[in-house]
Scaffold this motif. Structure first.
Motif, mmCIF file in Angstrom:
data_model
loop_
_atom_site.group_PDB
_atom_site.id
_atom_site.type_symbol
_atom_site.label_atom_id
_atom_site.label_comp_id
_atom_site.label_asym_id
_atom_site.label_seq_id
_atom_site.Cartn_x
_atom_site.Cartn_y
_atom_site.Cartn_z
ATOM 1 N N GLU A 308 0.830 -1.203 0.000
ATOM 2 C CA GLU A 308 0.000 0.000 0.000
ATOM 3 C C GLU A 308 0.865 1.254 0.000
ATOM 4 N N VAL A 309 1.911 1.233 0.799
ATOM 5 C CA VAL A 309 2.836 2.363 0.836
ATOM 6 C C VAL A 309 3.539 2.499 -0.515
ATOM 7 N N ALA A 310 3.879 1.365 -1.124
ATOM 8 C CA ALA A 310 4.509 1.389 -2.449
ATOM 9 C C ALA A 310 3.590 2.041 -3.478
ATOM 10 N N ARG A 311 2.301 1.732 -3.387
ATOM 11 C CA ARG A 311 1.335 2.301 -4.331
ATOM 12 C C ARG A 311 1.273 3.826 -4.205
ATOM 13 N N ILE A 312 1.446 4.316 -2.992
ATOM 14 C CA ILE A 312 1.398 5.761 -2.757
ATOM 15 C C ILE A 312 2.695 6.430 -3.184
ATOM 16 N N LEU A 313 3.828 5.820 -2.840
ATOM 17 C CA LEU A 313 5.128 6.454 -3.094
ATOM 18 C C LEU A 313 5.553 6.387 -4.555
ATOM 19 N N GLY A 314 5.094 5.390 -5.286
ATOM 20 C CA GLY A 314 5.464 5.286 -6.691
ATOM 21 C C GLY A 314 6.709 4.433 -6.910
ATOM 22 N N PRO A 315 6.994 4.092 -8.188
ATOM 23 C CA PRO A 315 8.049 3.136 -8.525
ATOM 24 C C PRO A 315 9.447 3.502 -8.035
ATOM 25 N N GLU A 316 9.857 4.759 -8.215
ATOM 26 C CA GLU A 316 11.236 5.139 -7.880
ATOM 27 C C GLU A 316 11.515 4.963 -6.387
ATOM 28 N N ARG A 317 10.650 5.501 -5.553
ATOM 29 C CA ARG A 317 10.855 5.380 -4.107
ATOM 30 C C ARG A 317 10.650 3.939 -3.633
ATOM 31 N N THR A 318 9.746 3.219 -4.301
ATOM 32 C CA THR A 318 9.531 1.820 -3.930
ATOM 33 C C THR A 318 10.816 1.023 -4.089
ATOM 34 N N GLU A 319 11.506 1.223 -5.206
ATOM 35 C CA GLU A 319 12.760 0.482 -5.441
ATOM 36 C C GLU A 319 13.855 0.933 -4.476
ATOM 37 N N LYS A 320 13.934 2.240 -4.252
ATOM 38 C CA LYS A 320 15.030 2.772 -3.446
ATOM 39 C C LYS A 320 14.826 2.553 -1.950
#
Length: 459
Positions: A308-320
């Motif tokens: 859920e947090v990944a969905r909010i933060l988006g791909p770049e922040r999810t990976e990092k």
């Protein structure tokens, strides 16, 4: 009917256990007179039990009265049930009757509708909210939301919300705590300006309350309250300052068993959704501190909501920022933490940068190899249909199909059954993209039918 009115409380309790059977008998015996029998037999019995029994019998009778009320025609509900409850609400001698009346108003409000709620029930709440008995006032606040959602916006704003605001300053701590326990539900019924001003003021005031239980309740409701401010143009900075303090030991130790820190972790995705990615920095340190908590009860909601947090933060922040957490949680000593992450691994992959998703395929292969963790393999198998659409048809055929067939041959039946149920999703995924690959998939399916082992043929 007199046989159904014994004075002994234990016998009354036992008879209440037969009410459902009596209802069925009355209906089957004479469907055409069923409603009349309810009004003439059961409701008088339940009314007597409600008015003149110990509190536990009253409460059970109240639950059954709610079920019987559902069977009555609309006009009969007011004449036969509402009048009984109003009489109990006006009983100045027996406080139990006033308490149970408020509980019944909450349970039965849907049956009475907007007009009766505004003309009678809501006014009873406002009146009993000033009762000299604390538990009556507490019950008033505890059941207020069920009435508030039925009345008109005008009535709500002019009568019920001012009443709620006043009760948040009640001299009794349990009444103030009841306001906090119901603040989130009440907030959803309030317009945005009321949330931003008056309701925000309630939270900030009670976060500094002199009573420990009130203060703890204020911290527990803080995250959900911030989450319901999503449409607000401005969020009071004081709310956020208190929220990040929930992960600090000085605040957390006010309640036992890390209750405040758990509440912080549980509500974090909703808080982040309200703040948006631009204000991620406000709660970023808090998030990572919660993720590293030695208490698995605190880590669990963080692990379970990683996608859920990944969905909010988006791909770049999810990976990092979130990928390292994913790997950490997958090695966690707690099965609950690992299951919480694996159960949503497909949703997490979907938020990963598309060009780098293959990094996560190795992760699936490693999880599949863990022979002692069959539950994790079952969770992966349950997501095969979603995994098939995260990758293009080439990678689906090259990686997801072999994983699925491997799980179809798993030593644990639950895993095999889950994987076999997802094969059709792979057939659909490859149909129309590559006839050759589809044929290979179908031949593999047929191959199971000729295996020597019966569980392969079952698959």
């Amino acid at each position: 009917m007199m046989q159904l009115l014994p004075r002994d409380a234990d016998i009354r309790w036992a008879l209440l256990g037969q009410i459902k059977a009596i209802c069925n008998f009355l209906h089957d015996e004479s469907p055409e007179t069923y409603q009349q029998n309810l009004k003439e037999i059961l409701i008088p019995v339940l009314s007597e039990y409600l008015k003149n029994s110990p509190i536990d019998v009253k409460e059970l009778a109240g639950e059954l009265m709610a079920k019987v009320t559902a069977e009555l025609a609309g006009e009969d509900r007011g004449d036969n049930v509402l009048t009984v409850v109003l009489e109990m609400a006006h009983d100045q001698v027996n406080e139990d009757n006033r308490v149970v009346a408020l509980q019944l108003f909450g349970k039965l409000s849907n049956f009475f509708g907007k007009d009766l709620c505004e003309q009678f029930i809501a006014l009873e709440f406002v009146s009993l909210g000033d009762d000299h008995v604390i538990r009556v006032r507490k019950e008033c606040v505890a059941n207020l939301e069920s009435i508030t959602r039925l009345v008109s916006t005008k009535f709500r704003n002019e009568r019920l919300f001012p009443f709620f605001l006043r009760k948040s300053e009640d001299e009794a701590p349990v009444v103030r705590k009841a306001c906090l326990d119901n603040l989130y539900k009440m907030s959803l019924l309030a317009d945005i300006s009321l949330r931003q001003k008056e309701l925000t003021e309630i939270v900030l005031r009670l976060l500094k309350d002199g009573n420990d239980l009130v203060r703890i309740a204020a911290f527990k409701c803080l995250g959900p309250f911030i989450a319901c401010l999503r449409d607000a143009k401005h969020i009071n900075d004081g709310l956020l300052e208190y929220y990040v303090k929930m992960a600090k030991s000085k605040v957390n130790k006010q309640a036992g068993e890390n209750e405040i820190m758990f509440a912080c972790a549980f509500s974090l995705p909703g808080v982040l959704r309200t703040l948006g990615t631009s204000r991620w920095g406000v709660i970023k340190k808090t998030y990572h501190k919660l993720a590293k908590s030695p208490d698995r009860k605190v880590r669990k909601p963080i692990a379970c909501s990683l996608h859920e947090v990944a969905r909010i933060l988006g791909p770049e922040r999810t990976e990092k920022e979130l990928y390292p957490l994913l790997m950490k949680f997958l090695d966690d000593e707690s099965e609950e933490i690992r299951y919480g992450v694996v159960a949503h691994v497909a949703d997490f992959m979907l938020q990963f940068p598309e060009a780098h998703r293959e990094r996560l395929l190795d992760l699936l292969l490693e999880l599949k190899k863990e022979q002692t963790r069959w539950r994790e393999r079952e969770l992966i198998a349950s997501q095969i249909d979603r995994l098939a659409y995260i990758f293009d048809s080439e990678r689906t055929f090259a990686f997801i199909v072999p994983i699925c067939f491997s799980l179809c041959s798993d030593v644990v039946a639950f895993v095999r059954n889950e994987a076999a149920a997802k094969i059709f999703a792979l057939v659909l995924r490859l149909s129309g993209h590559s006839p050759e690959k589809l044929n290979v998939l179908l031949e593999n399916i047929k191959h199971y039918a000729t295996q020597n082992k019966f569980f392969h043929r079952q698959v």
